[in-house]
Design an enzyme around this catalytic site. Structure first.
Site, PDB file in Angstrom:
ATOM      1  NE  ARG A  45      -4.295  -1.333   0.219  1.00  0.00           N
ATOM      2  CZ  ARG A  45      -4.489  -2.351  -0.634  1.00  0.00           C
ATOM      3  NH1 ARG A  45      -3.587  -2.629  -1.545  1.00  0.00           N
ATOM      4  NH2 ARG A  45      -5.582  -3.074  -0.573  1.00  0.00           N
ATOM      5  CD  GLU A  57      -3.275   3.358  -5.067  1.00  0.00           C
ATOM      6  OE1 GLU A  57      -2.043   3.179  -4.993  1.00  0.00           O
ATOM      7  OE2 GLU A  57      -4.107   2.432  -5.154  1.00  0.00           O
ATOM      8  CG  HIS A 107      -3.231  -0.469  -6.746  1.00  0.00           C
ATOM      9  ND1 HIS A 107      -3.692   0.065  -5.577  1.00  0.00           N
ATOM     10  CD2 HIS A 107      -3.208  -1.806  -6.538  1.00  0.00           C
ATOM     11  CE1 HIS A 107      -3.945  -0.892  -4.699  1.00  0.00           C
ATOM     12  NE2 HIS A 107      -3.650  -2.054  -5.270  1.00  0.00           N
TER      13      HIS A 107
HETATM   14  C1  8YV Z   1      -6.446  -4.419  -6.217  1.00  0.00           C
HETATM   15  C2  8YV Z   1      -5.332  -4.992  -3.981  1.00  0.00           C
HETATM   16  O1  8YV Z   1      -5.931  -3.200  -6.347  1.00  0.00           O
HETATM   17  O2  8YV Z   1      -6.132  -7.078  -3.283  1.00  0.00           O
HETATM   18  C3  8YV Z   1      -5.732  -5.969  -2.955  1.00  0.00           C
HETATM   19  O3  8YV Z   1      -5.617  -5.654  -1.768  1.00  0.00           O
HETATM   20  O4  8YV Z   1      -4.795  -3.989  -3.679  1.00  0.00           O
HETATM   21  C4  8YV Z   1      -5.543  -5.288  -5.424  1.00  0.00           C
HETATM   22  O5  8YV Z   1      -5.637  -6.589  -5.732  1.00  0.00           O
HETATM   23  C5  8YV Z   1      -7.864  -4.220  -5.974  1.00  0.00           C
HETATM   24  O6  8YV Z   1      -8.084  -3.501  -4.816  1.00  0.00           O
HETATM   25  C6  8YV Z   1      -8.772  -5.353  -6.118  1.00  0.00           C
HETATM   26  O7  8YV Z   1      -9.886  -5.214  -5.368  1.00  0.00           O
END
Ligand code: 8YV
Length: 315
Positions: free
Chosen positions: A233, A262, A280
């Site tokens: 993150r 972001e 991301h």
């Molecule tokens: C995606 C992620 O960005 O799984 C996570 O925690 O950060 C990523 O896989 C996305 O949020 C999928 O929901």
């Protein structure tokens, strides 16, 4: 149908989600509402489930407003946007999608490690710009036989560590607690790990416990030959400190898939040639996002069938 459970979907999600939800549920599309608070105030009492993504926000206020909420399903492994403790205190279950994305995220992490150390984007630009005709690019860096630190040895961290080891790196990891079965040496102190490593790969959860875990001190410990890759993150790194360290060449390079605010990315990074930026997207392949969507819906189906959740978040 009066018994069709009502789900509050907080954000736009891949089409696979609606395909899988089918007509078994009624969906309230919160992100499309002009006034989300008003929508929750008028329809919140009917909502039995919330469906969101890894970076979605489900805070205590929203949980309180949904007076008949039973379950929150997160399509993502990270759930730092969800107040899981508050939900649990009200008997509301939460689920996420661990496991199904670990290999994919780890692969992108390795892509970033190699992009940074072998300077792949920089070398690509050198060829395209015709500079090869004029001068040598110079040599880049290896990870073979080099020490690399992995921050957190969960599913993703372990997948990253295994890949790094397969590529010849010497992996040490850090995290909040030692794991007796961990196949790699443990270093409890991240500053010491940074000072002993060529680079760090961040694979830890976000949230308050890891906020700015990588600060100026850690970056200085990595030093001017050090590099960092973040697929965790944005909040895990003090971004301002990172930008300053990169600009002053107090750190050598960075591969970043995530950012503090972001999709806003510090524009100072755009001018730096040993920074590799991604929007991301570590889990963003069709197959993996489908697997995540399937698991998020499966958890909802299990809940409404009165069965135990497949991947509950355990506090
Ligand atoms: C995606 C992620 O960005 O799984 C996570 O925690 O950060 C990523 O896989 C996305 O949020 C999928 O929901």
């Amino acid at each position: 149908m009066p018994d069709t459970p009502i789900i509050l979907q907080t954000m736009a999600m891949p089409p696979r989600i609606s395909e899988r939800l089918g007509s078994r549920y009624n969906i309230i599309r919160l992100w499309e509402a002009e006034n989300q608070e008003a929508l929750i105030a008028s329809q919140g009492d009917a909502v039995r489930a919330v469906l969101t993504m890894g970076h979605g926000k489900v805070n205590a206020e929203m949980i309180d407003a949904l007076t008949n909420l039973e379950v929150v399903s997160v399509m993502g492994v990270g759930y730092d946007g969800v107040d899981v403790k508050h939900a649990a205190s009200k008997g509301i279950q939460t689920t996420n999608t661990p496991g199904v994305l670990s290999a994919e995220v780890a692969n992108l992490a390795i892509g970033l490690v190699l992009s940074v150390t072998r300077e792949i984007p920089k070398a690509d630009a050198y060829v395209r710009d015709g500079r090869w005709l004029k001068a040598d690019l110079g040599l880049n860096r290896t990870i073979v036989d080099r020490p690399i630190g992995v921050v957190a040895l969960g599913g993703i961290g372990l997948a990253v560590a295994d890949r790094l080891a397969a590529l010849g790196a010497k992996v040490t990891w850090t995290g909040p607690r030692r794991k007796p079965d961990a196949p790699y040496p443990f270093e409890p102190d991240i500053i010491r790990l940074a000072s002993q490593s060529d680079g760090l790969v961040l694979c830890c959860p976000g949230g308050a416990a890891t906020r700015h875990l990588v600060n100026k001190e850690v970056l200085d410990a990595l030093g001017s030959d050090g590099w960092i890759v973040n697929v965790a993150r944005g909040s895990v790194i003090d971004e301002q400190a990172l930008v300053e360290a990169l600009m002053a060449k107090r750190i050598w390079g960075a591969g970043l898939d995530v950012f503090e605010a972001e999709p806003r990315v510090p524009t100072a990074l755009f001018d730096l040639d040993n920074v590799v930026l991604q929007p991301h997207q570590a889990s963003a392949t069709v197959a993996t996002r489908n697997a995540m969507a399937d698991l998020a819906v499966e958890n909802l189906d299990l809940h409404f069938a009165g069965k135990p959740l497949k991947t509950p978040i355990k506090l």
